[in-house]
Structure formats: C-alpha cells, structure tokens
Design an enzyme around this catalytic site. Structure first.
Site, short mmCIF file in Angstrom:
data_model
loop_
_atom_site.label_atom_id
_atom_site.label_comp_id
_atom_site.label_asym_id
_atom_site.label_seq_id
_atom_site.Cartn_x
_atom_site.Cartn_y
_atom_site.Cartn_z
N GLY A 46 -10.46 -6.52 -17.39
CA GLY A 46 -11.05 -5.36 -16.75
C GLY A 46 -10.06 -4.21 -16.72
CD GLN A 51 -6.22 -0.99 -13.92
OE1 GLN A 51 -7.38 -1.25 -14.20
NE2 GLN A 51 -5.25 -1.86 -14.03
CB CYS A 95 -3.74 -6.08 -11.60
SG CYS A 95 -4.14 -4.34 -11.76
CG LEU A 96 -4.61 -5.16 -17.81
CD1 LEU A 96 -5.55 -4.32 -18.68
CD2 LEU A 96 -3.81 -6.13 -18.68
CG HIS A 137 -9.18 -6.60 -9.91
ND1 HIS A 137 -8.06 -7.31 -9.53
CD2 HIS A 137 -8.70 -5.55 -10.64
CE1 HIS A 137 -6.98 -6.72 -10.00
NE2 HIS A 137 -7.34 -5.65 -10.68
CD GLU A 138 -10.91 -3.89 -13.30
OE1 GLU A 138 -10.39 -2.77 -13.18
OE2 GLU A 138 -10.25 -4.91 -13.57
CG HIS A 141 -8.17 -0.89 -9.89
ND1 HIS A 141 -6.86 -0.68 -9.54
CD2 HIS A 141 -8.17 -2.01 -10.66
CE1 HIS A 141 -6.10 -1.64 -10.08
NE2 HIS A 141 -6.87 -2.46 -10.75
ZN ZN Z 1 -6.35 -4.17 -11.69
#
Ligand code: ZN
Length: 170
Positions: A46, A51, A95-96, A137-138, A141
């Site tokens: 995701g 991000q 998470c990236l 999660h997304e 963000h």
């Molecule tokens: Zn994330």
C-alpha cells in the site's frame, strides 16, 4: 510515469491531515500513475499520497487475495472512507516510510471502503486479511496517523523470524 521519493519517519508531512481531491484531472492521473510505479518498485502492499509528499486523499492498496493463478492488482482509492468493519486480527504491520521495522497492530478482519476512482466515479468494495489491514493503514496515513502510534509494541527481528509474536496475539 516517474518514480517518486518515499518520505520516511521523521518527516512532518507524515503527520499532516490531507485534503480531499476535488479535480479528477490529468494531474491526479499523473500522481496515481507515479504512485503505482513507486509502490511496485518498493514491493509494498500500500501507498498513500502523503508518503510521496502530496497532501491529498489518495491511496493505493495491492489486492493479493486473488484466485489461484491470478495476478495481484492495485486498487486506486480517491477520497476513501471506511464504512464498515468486521472481526479482528492482530499481527505484524510495517510501512514503506518506516523501513525494516514492524509492530504488532490489531485491525479489523474485514473492511468495507467507499471511494472514488481516478475519474470521480464512486464505488464501494470490501477486503479481508492483509487487504483489510492495508485499507486501515493507508486511510490512517491521510489523517497523519502512523502505525507506530497504534502498535501495542514494536517487534524484534528475532520475533519476526521465529513468529514468537503470535503468543502475544492470542
Ligand atoms: Zn504506511
């Protein structure tokens, strides 16, 4: 299409509230196309617009629950809202923007999201397991919430390798 740089923990952009998308134009399509390329390159499940430094309500989620022999595909969600949740799951989440670190996070097992596509058309869909986790999660963000704030605790490399975190998840 172009790869965008994924911002990492410590960048204040990750803690900001994102504005809704109101123009479903070429600029939005370019952002989404760039995010697709960036997500695939990073091998994540995701990615949210903040991000890549853009404070707009756009997220991508990789749907991996596909029939045998099928390919995972990317779901594009513009202005997503979670409309229903069912059940629960506790497991490692990463998470990236927080490379290499995982925490134990409890999420619903099934999540329904209402969103618009890149042309503004509304739709609703549900995801389970890792997809439900990614939806939550997304969307978090977009409100500046990081999984590290929700984790009951962060996991060590050893716990991840041995799966011993499962004792805590029961
Ligand atoms: Zn994330």
């Amino acid at each position: 299409m172009a790869l965008r740089t994924i911002v990492t923990e410590g960048d204040s952009v990750l803690h900001k509230h994102c504005r809704p998308v109101t123009s479903f134009d070429g600029r939005l399509h370019e952002l989404i196309d760039d995010m697709r390329e960036t997500l695939l390159e990073a091998d994540g499940v995701g990615l949210a617009a903040p991000q890549v430094g853009v404070l707009r309500r756009v997220v991508l989620v990789l749907e991996t629950n596909v029939p045998e022999g099928g390919e995972p595909y990317i779901i594009e969600l513009v202005n997503p809202e979670i409309t229903a949740c069912e059940g629960g799951q506790t497991g490692p989440e990463g998470c990236l923007s927080v490379p290499g670190r995982f925490g134990l996070v409890t999420r619903p097992m099934t999540v329904t999201v209402r969103a618009q596509d890149r042309d503004g058309k509304a739709f609703e869909l549900s995801g389970t397991g890792i997809t439900a986790r990614a939806f939550c999660h997304e969307v978090d963000h977009l409100d500046g919430i990081m999984f590290t704030e929700l984790a009951s605790r962060m996991l060590t490399d050893e716990e991840l390798e041995t799966g011993s975190w499962q004792e805590d998840a029961e």
